[in-house]
Design a protein around this motif. Structure first.
Motif, PDB file in Angstrom:
ATOM      1  N   ILE A 198      37.607  35.070  39.905  1.00 44.44           N
ATOM      2  CA  ILE A 198      38.485  35.308  38.754  1.00 44.44           C
ATOM      3  C   ILE A 198      39.141  36.841  38.738  1.00 44.44           C
ATOM      4  N   THR A 199      40.210  36.730  39.005  1.00 47.15           N
ATOM      5  CA  THR A 199      41.040  38.156  39.195  1.00 47.15           C
ATOM      6  C   THR A 199      41.275  38.822  37.671  1.00 47.15           C
ATOM      7  N   LEU A 200      41.443  40.019  37.848  1.00 48.45           N
ATOM      8  CA  LEU A 200      41.390  40.856  36.465  1.00 48.45           C
ATOM      9  C   LEU A 200      42.792  40.439  35.817  1.00 48.45           C
ATOM     10  N   GLN A 201      43.614  39.756  36.397  1.00 49.80           N
ATOM     11  CA  GLN A 201      44.673  39.289  35.719  1.00 49.80           C
ATOM     12  C   GLN A 201      44.594  37.828  35.233  1.00 49.80           C
ATOM     13  N   GLY A 202      43.295  37.305  35.153  1.00 52.95           N
ATOM     14  CA  GLY A 202      42.957  35.950  34.718  1.00 52.95           C
ATOM     15  C   GLY A 202      43.323  34.748  35.438  1.00 52.95           C
ATOM     16  N   GLU A 203      43.317  35.090  36.888  1.00 51.95           N
ATOM     17  CA  GLU A 203      43.773  33.656  37.714  1.00 51.95           C
ATOM     18  C   GLU A 203      42.405  33.586  38.326  1.00 51.95           C
ATOM     19  N   ALA A 204      42.584  31.975  38.766  1.00 52.20           N
ATOM     20  CA  ALA A 204      41.060  31.679  39.443  1.00 52.20           C
ATOM     21  C   ALA A 204      41.607  31.341  41.008  1.00 52.20           C
ATOM     22  N   VAL A 205      41.084  32.010  41.839  1.00 53.84           N
ATOM     23  CA  VAL A 205      41.032  31.890  43.229  1.00 53.84           C
ATOM     24  C   VAL A 205      40.265  30.924  43.758  1.00 53.84           C
ATOM     25  N   GLU A 206      40.793  30.002  44.407  1.00 54.90           N
ATOM     26  CA  GLU A 206      40.046  28.867  44.930  1.00 54.90           C
ATOM     27  C   GLU A 206      39.021  29.372  46.113  1.00 54.90           C
ATOM     28  N   GLY A 207      37.934  28.731  46.043  1.00 57.67           N
ATOM     29  CA  GLY A 207      36.869  29.241  47.191  1.00 57.67           C
ATOM     30  C   GLY A 207      36.664  27.950  47.905  1.00 57.67           C
ATOM     31  N   SER A 208      35.901  27.963  49.174  1.00 57.51           N
ATOM     32  CA  SER A 208      35.395  26.949  49.747  1.00 57.51           C
ATOM     33  C   SER A 208      34.183  26.287  49.482  1.00 57.51           C
ATOM     34  N   MET A 209      33.949  25.278  49.508  1.00 65.26           N
ATOM     35  CA  MET A 209      32.592  24.447  49.215  1.00 65.26           C
ATOM     36  C   MET A 209      31.717  25.009  50.095  1.00 65.26           C
ATOM     37  N   VAL A 210      30.451  25.294  49.890  1.00 64.31           N
ATOM     38  CA  VAL A 210      29.436  25.858  50.655  1.00 64.31           C
ATOM     39  C   VAL A 210      28.188  25.206  50.138  1.00 64.31           C
ATOM     40  N   ARG A 211      27.662  24.526  51.227  1.00 70.67           N
ATOM     41  CA  ARG A 211      26.399  23.775  51.198  1.00 70.67           C
ATOM     42  C   ARG A 211      25.167  24.230  51.901  1.00 70.67           C
ATOM     43  N   CYS A 228      31.486  38.587  32.308  1.00 68.92           N
ATOM     44  CA  CYS A 228      32.590  39.052  32.059  1.00 68.92           C
ATOM     45  C   CYS A 228      33.787  37.981  32.138  1.00 68.92           C
ATOM     46  N   VAL A 229      33.585  36.799  32.836  1.00 69.09           N
ATOM     47  CA  VAL A 229      34.444  35.730  33.203  1.00 69.09           C
ATOM     48  C   VAL A 229      34.943  35.284  32.075  1.00 69.09           C
ATOM     49  N   PRO A 230      34.298  34.628  31.393  1.00 69.64           N
ATOM     50  CA  PRO A 230      34.877  34.198  29.989  1.00 69.64           C
ATOM     51  C   PRO A 230      35.942  35.003  29.195  1.00 69.64           C
ATOM     52  N   PHE A 231      35.963  36.211  29.286  1.00 69.11           N
ATOM     53  CA  PHE A 231      36.685  37.245  28.741  1.00 69.11           C
ATOM     54  C   PHE A 231      38.225  37.251  29.443  1.00 69.11           C
ATOM     55  N   ALA A 232      37.989  37.283  30.888  1.00 61.28           N
ATOM     56  CA  ALA A 232      39.219  37.281  31.682  1.00 61.28           C
ATOM     57  C   ALA A 232      39.900  36.126  32.001  1.00 61.28           C
ATOM     58  N   TYR A 233      39.084  35.098  31.850  1.00 63.00           N
ATOM     59  CA  TYR A 233      39.786  33.764  31.983  1.00 63.00           C
ATOM     60  C   TYR A 233      39.945  32.860  30.824  1.00 63.00           C
ATOM     61  N   PRO A 234      41.232  32.838  30.162  1.00 64.43           N
ATOM     62  CA  PRO A 234      41.282  32.235  28.890  1.00 64.43           C
ATOM     63  C   PRO A 234      41.090  30.554  29.049  1.00 64.43           C
ATOM     64  N   GLU A 235      41.126  29.867  29.884  1.00 60.77           N
ATOM     65  CA  GLU A 235      40.835  28.458  29.779  1.00 60.77           C
ATOM     66  C   GLU A 235      39.422  28.287  30.381  1.00 60.77           C
ATOM     67  N   PHE A 236      38.713  29.138  30.240  1.00 61.78           N
ATOM     68  CA  PHE A 236      37.056  29.093  30.531  1.00 61.78           C
ATOM     69  C   PHE A 236      36.542  27.797  30.115  1.00 61.78           C
ATOM     70  N   HIS A 237      36.618  27.479  28.946  1.00 63.64           N
ATOM     71  CA  HIS A 237      35.897  26.149  28.402  1.00 63.64           C
ATOM     72  C   HIS A 237      36.561  24.894  29.024  1.00 63.64           C
ATOM     73  N   ARG A 238      38.072  24.950  29.023  1.00 69.58           N
ATOM     74  CA  ARG A 238      38.761  23.807  29.270  1.00 69.58           C
ATOM     75  C   ARG A 238      38.521  23.434  30.878  1.00 69.58           C
ATOM     76  N   ASP A 239      38.410  24.462  31.637  1.00 68.59           N
ATOM     77  CA  ASP A 239      38.678  24.299  33.186  1.00 68.59           C
ATOM     78  C   ASP A 239      37.398  24.395  33.924  1.00 68.59           C
ATOM     79  N   PHE A 240      36.545  25.092  33.315  1.00 68.84           N
ATOM     80  CA  PHE A 240      35.059  25.089  34.189  1.00 68.84           C
ATOM     81  C   PHE A 240      34.251  24.476  33.219  1.00 68.84           C
ATOM     82  N   LEU A 241      33.933  24.803  31.806  1.00 64.99           N
ATOM     83  CA  LEU A 241      32.584  24.490  31.243  1.00 64.99           C
ATOM     84  C   LEU A 241      32.265  23.130  30.614  1.00 64.99           C
TER      85      LEU A 241
END
Length: 292
Positions: A267-280, A184-197
């Motif tokens: 990704i919130t339902l309003q289309g915002e990305a919430v930063e997470g911590s790096m997990v190793r 569902c993420v690509p539909f909620a986050y409009p910059e999916f291609h630019r910011d993540f893919l």
């Protein structure tokens, strides 16, 4: 009759009891250290309990089962008080079960029981409903105001992308940066291609609705084992059931006995990305180290 009903994998279930509060119908109980479906009669098959199971032990299947009875459920719920009645009504509304909702209201009226104030507000999950399935309206925002979604080109680098269809031996996994996303993420986050893919190889799936979760863990583990994966970015929606994306990735890493950097964002339902911590991962069977 054949209908949808929950199924509990006893091997995965730890008996933690986190699923119990999400079933106001009383279909679940902890018995002998395991969550059990005590009666087909009380299970509506809507899967509100799935999102809170940390082990992925609960799924919805279709099998021969006794019919669900709203009247029997109300008989069990009413003695528990107005809070539980309210949660049940909101549960039904949140899943669009209007017919069952009206039967519940009719039961209360027939027994001269007051109907508690209740409702499902747009953008807010009912307390007992699975947040991943609650109907919500997301306000439209002007593109001109945000400068979003303008002139973005496709950054997709491979096909297929759905994990069921992906070939673990595909050469595009060699030295890849993986993007593992809830579908569902690509539909909620409009910059999916630019910011993540961009620059990443994409794998998508739904941890709630896709049936073969164990198969997904096995396939991801095979990808991790056969190829040198440089990094993994996990994206999931803010609804609890979607966090299962991270669970599946972690299980696959453990099974493959691999240490690969994992970055996670919500990704919130309003289309915002919430930063997470790096997990190793510390290592096979170990815990995690967080680099904040």
């Amino acid at each position: 009759m054949k209908r949808k009903i929950i199924d509990i994998d006893e091997e995965k279930c730890t008996g933690c009891g986190l699923c119990i509060p999400d079933c106001p119908e009383g279909a679940l109980q902890i018995i002998d250290g395991k969550a059990r479906l005590v009666s087909d009669l009380f299970c509506d098959g809507l899967g509100a309990c799935i999102g809170t199971c940390p082990e992925g032990a609960i799924s919805v299947i279709e099998r021969e089962a006794g019919p669900y009875s709203e009247e029997a459920v109300m008989e069990k719920i009413v003695p528990q008080g107005m809070g539980v009645i309210k949660a049940h009504l909101e549960h039904l509304l949140g899943h669009g079960e209007e017919a069952l909702y009206h039967r519940a209201i009719e039961y209360l009226a027939a027994h001269e029981i007051p109907v508690p104030a209740h409702g499902v507000e747009p953008g807010h999950a009912a307390p007992a409903a699975c947040p991943g399935t609650v109907a919500r309206s997301i306000p439209e925002r002007e593109v001109a105001e945000t400068g979003r979604a303008a002139g973005i080109e496709s950054a997709l680098r491979q096909w297929p992308v759905q994990l069921t269809l992906v070939n673990p031996a595909a050469s595009y996994f060699d030295d890849a940066d993986l993007l593992v996303s809830g579908d569902c993420v690509p539909f909620a986050y409009p910059e999916f291609h630019r910011d993540f893919l961009q620059g990443r190889i994409l794998i998508i799936f739904c941890p709630k609705l896709d049936a073969d979760i164990e198969g997904y863990i096995t396939k991801l583990a095979e990808i991790f084992s056969r190829h040198t994966i440089r990094s993994i970015t996990v994206l999931h929606m803010e609804v609890p059931c979607c966090s299962g994306v991270r669970y599946i990735v972690d299980k696959a890493l453990n099974r493959a006995k691999k240490e690969i950097p994992v970055a996670e964002q919500t990704i919130t339902l309003q289309g915002e990305a919430v930063e997470g911590s790096m997990v190793r991962p510390r290592g096979p069977g170990g815990g995690h180290r967080r680099d904040m």
